[in-house]
Scaffold this active site. Structure first.
Site, PDB file in Angstrom:
ATOM      1  N   HIS A 214     -54.564  -8.798  26.601  1.00  0.00           N
ATOM      2  CA  HIS A 214     -55.510  -7.675  26.622  1.00  0.00           C
ATOM      3  C   HIS A 214     -56.408  -7.683  27.844  1.00  0.00           C
ATOM      4  O   HIS A 214     -56.970  -6.658  28.210  1.00  0.00           O
ATOM      5  CB  HIS A 214     -56.317  -7.649  25.329  1.00  0.00           C
ATOM      6  CG  HIS A 214     -55.472  -7.206  24.185  1.00  0.00           C
ATOM      7  ND1 HIS A 214     -54.788  -8.087  23.390  1.00  0.00           N
ATOM      8  CD2 HIS A 214     -55.121  -5.976  23.763  1.00  0.00           C
ATOM      9  CE1 HIS A 214     -54.090  -7.423  22.510  1.00  0.00           C
ATOM     10  NE2 HIS A 214     -54.269  -6.135  22.707  1.00  0.00           N
ATOM     11  N   GLU A 459     -45.274  -2.785  15.264  1.00  0.00           N
ATOM     12  CA  GLU A 459     -45.443  -3.837  16.274  1.00  0.00           C
ATOM     13  C   GLU A 459     -45.059  -5.216  15.743  1.00  0.00           C
ATOM     14  O   GLU A 459     -45.166  -6.209  16.436  1.00  0.00           O
ATOM     15  CB  GLU A 459     -46.864  -3.840  16.832  1.00  0.00           C
ATOM     16  CG  GLU A 459     -47.960  -3.929  15.801  1.00  0.00           C
ATOM     17  CD  GLU A 459     -49.357  -3.875  16.414  1.00  0.00           C
ATOM     18  OE1 GLU A 459     -49.501  -3.958  17.647  1.00  0.00           O
ATOM     19  OE2 GLU A 459     -50.313  -3.749  15.636  1.00  0.00           O
ATOM     20  N   ASP A 483     -46.882  -6.098  21.195  1.00  0.00           N
ATOM     21  CA  ASP A 483     -46.750  -7.103  20.137  1.00  0.00           C
ATOM     22  C   ASP A 483     -45.322  -7.165  19.622  1.00  0.00           C
ATOM     23  O   ASP A 483     -44.853  -8.230  19.227  1.00  0.00           O
ATOM     24  CB  ASP A 483     -47.728  -6.798  18.989  1.00  0.00           C
ATOM     25  CG  ASP A 483     -49.116  -7.311  19.322  1.00  0.00           C
ATOM     26  OD1 ASP A 483     -49.221  -8.391  19.934  1.00  0.00           O
ATOM     27  OD2 ASP A 483     -50.103  -6.634  18.997  1.00  0.00           O
ATOM     28  N   CYS A 530     -47.029   3.341  22.370  1.00  0.00           N
ATOM     29  CA  CYS A 530     -48.344   3.163  22.988  1.00  0.00           C
ATOM     30  C   CYS A 530     -48.502   1.774  23.596  1.00  0.00           C
ATOM     31  O   CYS A 530     -49.594   1.398  24.010  1.00  0.00           O
ATOM     32  CB  CYS A 530     -49.465   3.468  22.011  1.00  0.00           C
ATOM     33  SG  CYS A 530     -49.436   2.412  20.567  1.00  0.00           S
TER      34      CYS A 530
HETATM   35  C1  PEP Z   1     -49.137  -3.150  21.203  1.00  0.00           C
HETATM   36  O1  PEP Z   1     -49.110  -4.221  20.588  1.00  0.00           O
HETATM   37  O2  PEP Z   1     -48.167  -2.710  21.854  1.00  0.00           O
HETATM   38  C2  PEP Z   1     -50.354  -2.324  21.188  1.00  0.00           C
HETATM   39  C3  PEP Z   1     -50.368  -1.127  21.725  1.00  0.00           C
HETATM   40  O3  PEP Z   1     -51.480  -2.862  20.643  1.00  0.00           O
HETATM   41  P1  PEP Z   1     -52.394  -3.943  21.395  1.00  0.00           P
HETATM   42  O4  PEP Z   1     -51.908  -4.026  22.821  1.00  0.00           O
HETATM   43  O5  PEP Z   1     -53.783  -3.489  21.268  1.00  0.00           O
HETATM   44  O6  PEP Z   1     -52.116  -5.181  20.615  1.00  0.00           O
HETATM   45 MG    MG Z   2     -50.696  -4.692  19.156  1.00  0.00          MG
END
Ligand code: PEP
Ligand code: MG
Length: 601
Positions: A214, A459, A483, A530
């Site tokens: 992140h 995910e 994920d 996403c």
């Molecule tokens: C993902 O896991 O692809 C996602 C969009 O959520 P995050 O990156 O916040 O875990």
């Molecule tokens: Mg995620």
């Protein structure tokens, strides 16, 4: 030479080396070029208050201290294995230093001193650490030998590491940085990164960190050039030095010569010119050459990013990561505060849909106020986090749902649930949503009618494989490829040591994306992607070919993806995706993708 003499010689050499231009290679996680001056994040002595603890709490306090020491040891082990990537004297010198730090954490004067201070003086662990460290530090500093007195720095560094791990303090020091600063640190957490202000900060570089963590995502969202995973960066970087961060190439240059600076300034001008050209696409529709419309939405972490999303021409927010409202603070935001923040985003989006994900805290995304609820898990990524935490702590979920419902009166919202692995989790949330709605009505508050759609993140491999069942309880899917890749391949997305194995083009990941997408299309519920692949133009033909019609990404990525879509043929993409799905080698898939992109541009 005795080892102390060797150490002195090394330190001298290091000082002499400071002036020369020096290039480092790392993981380029956010593109762009930053030219500025180094600001090394000193972990700085954290001020802690001292308080007395009851006799029966001593063992618990000792355990807190031991946990912090273990965490510090884990961090040092990570740094040591990163240092092994270096060669020769550099590896030796860094290894030597880290070894000294590790020794201070095992049965040393420091650890024994803290233990007895907690026991005998019945003080909290932080105060005991601070007391012992300053004592040992003073003893070293008073020695006449310059090498040994310099060891006081090491003691302070180790002490700060333990204190940071005890208190989980975020860096607050970013606020007053001079314009043009480039932050250099051992590691930045996502919460730290959220504090970086792109108005004054030109980029950052760290020793630790992976490409899909992140912190990297945050850097891309903020448009901050960033290079992570440079083992010996902190050996050479000093606050105030000149520095260039080339996030596209994964290169950092310390003390650049005037000729190098000029060269990078030229490159920066080219990037800026390209970006200006791309903004012309803002008002043009996102449609393939053969007329297929593709929805382009934005991922948003901080409220201020909603404006960036609008500016980039986003058609809504496809993923609002609400956990960032919980970071960098000691208390929990209440319903009202969350409502105000969400309302602001909903209003900024001027009637376009905002997909609000409930709290996805846990793993690397930590919120101090929830520390005690998350617990210490050997596998935080698989532990009590995201929807599991929300369902366990219903007051958290209820406050979020109430805030979302209230914000939904100011514009269309959708509710998205993270880390879903079974239909029963969705049913429990739907039940909670109805209860919260009834309660708000009783309070005389206005609600969106009908209630907002309730969707799930796909995910977790288990969710993808039971996508057909999930379509029966969810109103839409958002595929989280970050994920999904991590859990399918068992690769920590934020871990630079296994970053080379992290591959969303692995056939196992693609098959799960295909399975979930087809289930959604059959059930006629919307499905978007996403994860970070949505923001990489290279993946667009494959995702479109698999049937995805909505992509959500960092606002900065939107113009490039739109440009790619406007050059694509939808039917050709579908044929191409069929060809890809017949493959079982990710290297071959990557090659086919490159060929297709080269042909079709
Ligand atoms: C993902 O896991 O692809 C996602 C969009 O959520 P995050 O990156 O916040 O875990
Ligand atoms: Mg995620």
């Amino acid at each position: 030479m005795k080892s102390d003499d060797k150490g002195k010689a090394r330190r001298l050499r290091r000082l002499q080396e400071r002036g020369a231009e020096r290039a480092f290679e790392g993981l380029g996680v956010a593109p762009g070029i930053g030219i500025g001056q180094v600001h090394v994040v000193e972990t700085g002595m954290i001020t802690v208050s001292e308080y007395q603890i009851a006799e029966d709490k001593i063992e618990a306090e000792l355990e807190r201290f031991h946990n912090a020491v273990q965490k510090s040891q884990r961090q040092l082990r990570k740094l040591s294995s990163k240092a092994e990537e270096l060669h020769g004297a550099a590896a030796e010198e860094l290894g030597f230093l880290l070894e000294a730090h590790k020794q201070m954490l095992t049965g040393s004067r420091v650890t024994r001193g803290v233990e007895s201070r907690i026991r005998e003086h019945r003080v909290n662990a932080e105060a005991a650490v601070q007391f012992v460290i300053s004592k040992v530090e003073q003893d070293f500093a008073s020695l006449d030998d310059p090498y040994l007195s310099a060891r006081a720095d090491d003691v302070r560094e180790v002490g700060n590491r333990i204190l940071r791990n005890l208190t989980q303090t975020a860096y607050e020091a970013f606020k007053n940085l001079p314009a043009g600063s480039i932050v250099v640190a051992e590691e930045l957490t996502p919460a730290d990164t959220a504090l970086l202000d792109p108005k004054t900060i030109e980029g950052f570089a760290t020793v630790l960190g992976g490409k899909e963590g992140h912190t990297a995502i945050m850097a891309r969202s903020l448009g901050l050039p960033a290079v992570l995973g440079i083992p010996d960066l902190l050996r050479f970087a000093r606050t105030g030095q000149g520095i260039i961060v080339d996030g596209g190439a994964g290169r950092v240059i310390l003390n650049p010569t005037p000729a190098t600076i000029e060269d990078y300034q030229r490159r920066l001008e080219i990037i800026e010119r390209d970006e200006r050209q791309l903004t012309r696409l803002r008002k043009l529709p996102s449609v393939t050459r053969d007329g297929q419309r593709i929805g382009l939405l934005a991922n948003v972490e901080l409220p201020r990013e909603a404006e960036m999303a609008m500016h980039a021409g986003a058609e809504g927010v496809g993923l609002l990561r609400t956990e960032f409202l919980f970071m960098n603070r000691d208390d929990l935001p209440d319903e009202d505060e969350q409502y105000q923040a969400l309302r602001q985003i909903v209003e900024t989006m001027e009637g376009q849909p905002v997909t609000i994900r409930t709290l996805d805290v846990g793993g690397e995304k930590l919120a101090p106020s929830l520390r005690d609820h998350l617990g210490e898990s050997a596998n935080p990524a698989l532990g009590l986090r995201a929807i599991r935490l929300s369902l366990k702590r219903r007051e958290l979920l209820d406050a979020q749902l109430a805030a979302i419902l209230r914000a939904g009166v100011h514009g269309p919202v959708r509710i998205l649930l993270p880390m879903i692995s079974s239909t029963s989790e969705v049913k429990q949330v739907r039940e909670a949503l109805l209860q919260v709605a009834r309660r708000l009505k009783r309070r005389g508050l206005k609600l969106p009618d009908p209630l907002p759609p309730l969707g799930v993140m796909i995910e977790v491999p288990g969710a993808a494989l039971s996508a057909d069942a999930l379509t029966q309880v969810a109103d839409f899917f958002a595929i989280g490829s970050n994920d999904l890749t991590m859990y399918t391949l068992a690769i920590d997305r934020g871990e630079e040591q296994v970053a080379y194995l992290y591959n969303p083009l692995h056939p196992a990941v693609l098959r799960l994306v295909q399975f979930a997408t087809e289930a959604a299309l059959r059930a006629r519920i919307p499905v978007s992607v996403c994860g970070e692949i949505a923001g990489d133009p290279k993946f667009a033909p494959l995702l479109l070919g698999l049937g995805i019609q909505d992509l959500s990404m960092a606002a900065n990525s939107l113009p490039r993806v739109k440009q790619r879509i406007r050059n694509l043929d939808y039917l050709a993409s579908a044929r191409f995706a069929r060809q890809v799905m017949d493959q079982w080698d990710s290297g071959r898939i990557a090659m086919l993708l490159d060929d297709f992109n080269a042909l079709a541009t």
